[in-house]
Motif scaffolding. Sequence first.
Motif, PDB file in Angstrom:
ATOM      1  N   VAL A  46      12.048   4.836   4.800  1.00 39.09           N
ATOM      2  CA  VAL A  46      11.878   3.869   5.693  1.00 39.09           C
ATOM      3  C   VAL A  46      11.217   2.505   4.877  1.00 39.09           C
ATOM      4  O   VAL A  46      10.750   2.798   3.827  1.00 39.09           O
ATOM      5  CB  VAL A  46      10.461   4.074   6.605  1.00 39.09           C
ATOM      6  N   ALA A  47      11.063   1.314   5.465  1.00 39.97           N
ATOM      7  CA  ALA A  47      10.605   0.109   4.647  1.00 39.97           C
ATOM      8  C   ALA A  47       9.145   0.432   4.523  1.00 39.97           C
ATOM      9  O   ALA A  47       8.454   0.811   5.576  1.00 39.97           O
ATOM     10  CB  ALA A  47      11.193  -1.006   5.446  1.00 39.97           C
ATOM     11  N   GLY A  48       8.610   0.040   3.591  1.00 42.11           N
ATOM     12  CA  GLY A  48       7.288   0.261   3.098  1.00 42.11           C
ATOM     13  C   GLY A  48       6.760   1.131   2.252  1.00 42.11           C
ATOM     14  O   GLY A  48       5.729   1.067   1.969  1.00 42.11           O
ATOM     15  N   ALA A  49       7.767   2.157   2.217  1.00 40.60           N
ATOM     16  CA  ALA A  49       7.625   3.416   1.518  1.00 40.60           C
ATOM     17  C   ALA A  49       7.612   3.118   0.068  1.00 40.60           C
ATOM     18  O   ALA A  49       8.383   2.265  -0.424  1.00 40.60           O
ATOM     19  CB  ALA A  49       8.459   4.463   1.923  1.00 40.60           C
ATOM     20  N   PRO A  50       7.020   3.914  -0.735  1.00 39.27           N
ATOM     21  CA  PRO A  50       7.153   3.822  -2.245  1.00 39.27           C
ATOM     22  C   PRO A  50       8.551   4.434  -2.496  1.00 39.27           C
ATOM     23  O   PRO A  50       8.922   5.263  -1.593  1.00 39.27           O
ATOM     24  CB  PRO A  50       5.810   4.686  -2.749  1.00 39.27           C
ATOM     25  N   SER A  57      -1.369   3.592  10.344  1.00 40.92           N
ATOM     26  CA  SER A  57      -2.489   4.428  10.456  1.00 40.92           C
ATOM     27  C   SER A  57      -3.217   4.729   9.176  1.00 40.92           C
ATOM     28  O   SER A  57      -4.051   5.232   9.225  1.00 40.92           O
ATOM     29  CB  SER A  57      -2.121   5.959  10.882  1.00 40.92           C
ATOM     30  N   GLY A  58      -2.826   4.404   8.066  1.00 41.14           N
ATOM     31  CA  GLY A  58      -3.258   4.371   6.647  1.00 41.14           C
ATOM     32  C   GLY A  58      -2.785   5.579   5.823  1.00 41.14           C
ATOM     33  O   GLY A  58      -3.161   6.008   4.938  1.00 41.14           O
ATOM     34  N   GLN A  59      -1.790   6.405   6.589  1.00 38.64           N
ATOM     35  CA  GLN A  59      -1.339   7.455   6.104  1.00 38.64           C
ATOM     36  C   GLN A  59      -0.231   7.066   4.908  1.00 38.64           C
ATOM     37  O   GLN A  59       0.627   6.288   5.255  1.00 38.64           O
ATOM     38  CB  GLN A  59      -0.744   8.533   7.294  1.00 38.64           C
ATOM     39  N   ALA A  60      -0.301   7.758   3.723  1.00 41.12           N
ATOM     40  CA  ALA A  60       0.870   7.895   2.815  1.00 41.12           C
ATOM     41  C   ALA A  60       2.439   8.010   3.432  1.00 41.12           C
ATOM     42  O   ALA A  60       2.385   9.053   3.986  1.00 41.12           O
ATOM     43  CB  ALA A  60       0.551   8.568   1.546  1.00 41.12           C
ATOM     44  N   LEU A  61       3.146   6.823   3.205  1.00 39.01           N
ATOM     45  CA  LEU A  61       4.365   7.003   3.640  1.00 39.01           C
ATOM     46  C   LEU A  61       5.251   8.216   2.618  1.00 39.01           C
ATOM     47  O   LEU A  61       4.967   8.017   1.603  1.00 39.01           O
ATOM     48  CB  LEU A  61       5.062   5.943   3.859  1.00 39.01           C
ATOM     49  N   GLU A  84       8.490  -0.530  -4.042  1.00 41.99           N
ATOM     50  CA  GLU A  84       8.126  -0.326  -2.874  1.00 41.99           C
ATOM     51  C   GLU A  84       9.399  -0.815  -1.960  1.00 41.99           C
ATOM     52  O   GLU A  84       9.957  -1.872  -2.454  1.00 41.99           O
ATOM     53  CB  GLU A  84       6.936  -1.352  -2.388  1.00 41.99           C
ATOM     54  N   ALA A  85       9.865  -0.065  -1.097  1.00 38.57           N
ATOM     55  CA  ALA A  85      11.010  -0.574  -0.313  1.00 38.57           C
ATOM     56  C   ALA A  85      10.523  -1.745   0.920  1.00 38.57           C
ATOM     57  O   ALA A  85       9.895  -1.506   1.585  1.00 38.57           O
ATOM     58  CB  ALA A  85      11.448   0.691   0.638  1.00 38.57           C
ATOM     59  N   THR A  86      11.517  -2.810   0.653  1.00 36.19           N
ATOM     60  CA  THR A  86      11.049  -3.887   1.411  1.00 36.19           C
ATOM     61  C   THR A  86      12.285  -3.831   2.644  1.00 36.19           C
ATOM     62  O   THR A  86      11.949  -4.242   3.999  1.00 36.19           O
ATOM     63  CB  THR A  86      11.159  -5.119   0.894  1.00 36.19           C
ATOM     64  N   VAL A  87      13.407  -3.408   2.398  1.00 32.20           N
ATOM     65  CA  VAL A  87      14.577  -3.268   3.383  1.00 32.20           C
ATOM     66  C   VAL A  87      15.265  -2.027   3.240  1.00 32.20           C
ATOM     67  O   VAL A  87      15.628  -1.782   1.927  1.00 32.20           O
ATOM     68  CB  VAL A  87      15.441  -4.545   3.448  1.00 32.20           C
ATOM     69  N   SER A 133       0.907  -1.134   0.157  1.00 25.31           N
ATOM     70  CA  SER A 133      -0.095   0.161  -0.069  1.00 25.31           C
ATOM     71  C   SER A 133       0.711   1.303  -0.058  1.00 25.31           C
ATOM     72  O   SER A 133       0.572   2.379  -0.533  1.00 25.31           O
ATOM     73  CB  SER A 133      -0.901  -0.010   1.389  1.00 25.31           C
ATOM     74  N   GLY A 134       1.973   1.413   0.465  1.00 26.58           N
ATOM     75  CA  GLY A 134       2.894   2.344   0.676  1.00 26.58           C
ATOM     76  C   GLY A 134       2.182   3.169   1.648  1.00 26.58           C
ATOM     77  O   GLY A 134       2.730   4.630   1.658  1.00 26.58           O
ATOM     78  N   GLU A 135       1.632   2.778   2.658  1.00 26.50           N
ATOM     79  CA  GLU A 135       1.026   3.358   3.784  1.00 26.50           C
ATOM     80  C   GLU A 135       1.542   2.947   4.973  1.00 26.50           C
ATOM     81  O   GLU A 135       2.061   1.841   5.276  1.00 26.50           O
ATOM     82  CB  GLU A 135      -0.269   3.451   3.627  1.00 26.50           C
TER      83      GLU A 135
END
Length: 338
Positions: free
Chosen positions: A294-298, A197-201, A314-317, A192-194
């Motif tokens: 940060v991991a999880g960010a687009p 809390s559901g906010q976009a990273l 998407e960043a995984t690590v 999701s890249g979020e």
Amino acid sequence: MTYRIPYLKVVGSGGEDMLTTWGSKLIGVKITDRRDGVSDEAIFMFTRKRPYMAIPGEGAPYTVHVGWSARAAAITGFYTFQRAHIFGEPRKGQQLHLICRGADFIDQMKRVDSQHFDKENGNSTLGEVFANLFKGNGQVQVHPDIAKRAVPGGYLLRWNQSVIDFATQLAEENGGVVKPLDGRILILKRGSGESASGQALPTIQMPFDENYSFDFELEPRFEYQKVSASYLDTDKGTLEREEKSGGSGKAGDALPHPAQSKDAAKALAEAAAQEWGQFTGQGLFTKAGDPGAVAGAPVQCTGFGTPIDETKWEATVVTHDIVPNVGWTTSVETETMA
């Protein structure tokens, strides 16, 4: 390339400045932030010479601050010492690595037990299930799209499983991942890249720079026709299937293990279809130190050309390598987003 010296501060349990304590023995700090189900990690690396440095006690806490200036330094995390790695080579000498983990309560969640969740005991949604599952194990935050989902079939059973294993399985079945972070448990929505809390990273900007390495593999997205998951219809006494369709290809897949309800089968099929669409490419990019990565960010790539720039990553690590008084680089491992 213009070299910049980063600001680095490591604070010990008594508030002491560990860089002063460690002195010139410290040769580097590696901080790793992972998206999926593993505590973040910090490794402090030292040259090893006599008199040998004492090994800290298990659970010794450290707080790491890093940035390009003291004024703009970011707190990258709180870590506790877990184990030491000591090694040496005739030509390179000896090194000591102190390996620290970002969550000191993870062992509490490995205890095997049984538990049930239903409406009668306050578990109507997955958000309520995760909150009750981790009660006493730190603050829990669940992505809104996962939190609002009804408990599949109205009932869930954790049978002879650890808290972390049950939570990981439940999250994966619903398109999520479990991430322990600084005494908290985050349930993120995969791809999701979020944030939880559901906010976009914040997007990690990855401009091409010939002074930094990159490596990627990309293949055409797998096109599925449908993914199906089975469940036992107790009224009919038959094994039924829920399908997720949407791809233009001819291939399909049937998940091997039956779900406990129609809703659970539907969630499993959707999560599997999403995962199929994600793992079609991987990349590894390096840039100058980025405290906001940060991991999880687009990840937005520019200047690499087709097809890298056009691909949604998407960043995984995310790994930060800091060498005191020398430099700081950030490496980002990526997967394509659905």
